[in-house]
Design a protein around this motif. Structure first.
Motif, PDB file in Angstrom:
ATOM      1  N   PHE A 151       0.690  -1.179   0.050  1.00 30.85           N
ATOM      2  CA  PHE A 151       0.009  -0.042   0.029  1.00 30.85           C
ATOM      3  C   PHE A 151       0.715   1.301  -0.051  1.00 30.85           C
ATOM      4  O   PHE A 151       0.448   2.297   0.606  1.00 30.85           O
ATOM      5  N   ALA A 152       2.129   1.297  -0.561  1.00 29.61           N
ATOM      6  CA  ALA A 152       2.822   2.432  -0.584  1.00 29.61           C
ATOM      7  C   ALA A 152       2.329   3.741  -0.957  1.00 29.61           C
ATOM      8  O   ALA A 152       2.352   4.740  -0.317  1.00 29.61           O
ATOM      9  N   PRO A 153       1.290   3.696  -2.032  1.00 32.71           N
ATOM     10  CA  PRO A 153       0.895   5.115  -2.427  1.00 32.71           C
ATOM     11  C   PRO A 153       0.079   5.698  -1.560  1.00 32.71           C
ATOM     12  O   PRO A 153      -0.117   6.871  -1.429  1.00 32.71           O
ATOM     13  N   LEU A 154      -0.990   4.818  -0.981  1.00 31.91           N
ATOM     14  CA  LEU A 154      -1.923   5.107   0.196  1.00 31.91           C
ATOM     15  C   LEU A 154      -1.085   5.609   1.376  1.00 31.91           C
ATOM     16  O   LEU A 154      -1.667   6.104   2.341  1.00 31.91           O
ATOM     17  N   LEU A 155       0.056   5.315   1.680  1.00 30.67           N
ATOM     18  CA  LEU A 155       0.963   5.344   2.853  1.00 30.67           C
ATOM     19  C   LEU A 155       1.547   6.756   2.973  1.00 30.67           C
ATOM     20  O   LEU A 155       2.100   7.079   3.936  1.00 30.67           O
ATOM     21  N   ARG A 156       1.698   7.502   1.664  1.00 27.08           N
ATOM     22  CA  ARG A 156       2.442   8.585   1.530  1.00 27.08           C
ATOM     23  C   ARG A 156       2.132   9.699   2.674  1.00 27.08           C
ATOM     24  O   ARG A 156       2.846  10.203   3.382  1.00 27.08           O
ATOM     25  N   PRO A 157       0.684   9.925   2.959  1.00 29.26           N
ATOM     26  CA  PRO A 157       0.401  11.042   3.854  1.00 29.26           C
ATOM     27  C   PRO A 157       0.772  10.509   5.329  1.00 29.26           C
ATOM     28  O   PRO A 157       0.968  11.431   6.342  1.00 29.26           O
ATOM     29  N   HIS A 158       1.028   9.133   5.443  1.00 29.61           N
ATOM     30  CA  HIS A 158       1.272   8.671   6.831  1.00 29.61           C
ATOM     31  C   HIS A 158       2.940   8.278   7.045  1.00 29.61           C
ATOM     32  O   HIS A 158       3.252   7.708   8.101  1.00 29.61           O
ATOM     33  N   LYS A 159       3.677   8.737   6.102  1.00 29.87           N
ATOM     34  CA  LYS A 159       4.972   8.492   6.053  1.00 29.87           C
ATOM     35  C   LYS A 159       5.973   8.982   7.576  1.00 29.87           C
ATOM     36  O   LYS A 159       6.489   8.192   8.112  1.00 29.87           O
TER      37      LYS A 159
END
Length: 184
Positions: A151-159
């Protein structure tokens, strides 16, 4: 359900076979009468329960059905399950996050289950809380590595919050996680 709720050692082949056959035939009933109550066990699932649940998800649920089930489990009030009143005291109203539950979630992710943004955000919150409780858990670390890979694309805001969470861990996969998160 009573036998499954009391599992402390690996389930017998007869119990697993009968459960799998039931779940294949009665998918919706299995979801509400077996899967929800087992996963919502008061003291959380253990390894033998995790093994049975993983087999049920793999062999009985289509990936889309499994995704819908885990979406409900993570984001909605999952109190619509069915059980006898004598078993209600063994079942919590919300998930109890254990190492075995993270292992189950990793197995679910490896089964090509796609989660929505809401479910991903809920998992990020639980990971953040759980890394402080399980700093040396390889099961949590492996789940997190699978989660970030899938889920890398969905996790960008939670980096940032994921990086803080990973900094609390000390496992074999910590450096790999830091590297993966840095490349988000």
């Amino acid at each position: 359900l009573p036998k499954m709720l009391s599992l402390t050692e690996p389930a017998s082949r007869v119990l697993v076979s009968a459960t799998i056959e039931y779940c294949k035939i009665h998918g919706r009933a299995a979801e509400y009468a077996l899967l929800f109550p087992l996963i919502l066990k008061v003291d959380g699932i253990n390894n033998p329960m995790c093994d049975v649940l993983t087999r049920i998800v793999r062999e009985c649920l289509h990936p889309a059905h499994a995704a819908a089930f885990f979406q409900k489990l993570l984001c909605e009030d999952a109190k619509n399950f069915i059980c006898l009143p004598c078993h209600r005291c063994l079942i919590a109203g919300e998930l109890v996050w254990t190492e075995s539950l993270f292992y189950l979630m990793q197995n679910v992710l490896n089964h090509n289950v796609h989660l929505t943004q809401d479910a991903v955000e809920q998992l990020v919150q639980e990971v953040y809380k759980s890394t402080k409780r399980f700093p040396r858990s390889l099961k949590l670390g492996n789940f997190l590595l699978s989660f970030v890979n899938k889920f890398a694309p969905l996790l960008r805001p939670h980096k940032r919050s994921l990086m803080e969470a990973v900094e609390h861990t000390d496992t074999l996969v910590t450096k790999s996680l830091i590297s993966k998160l840095a490349s988000l």
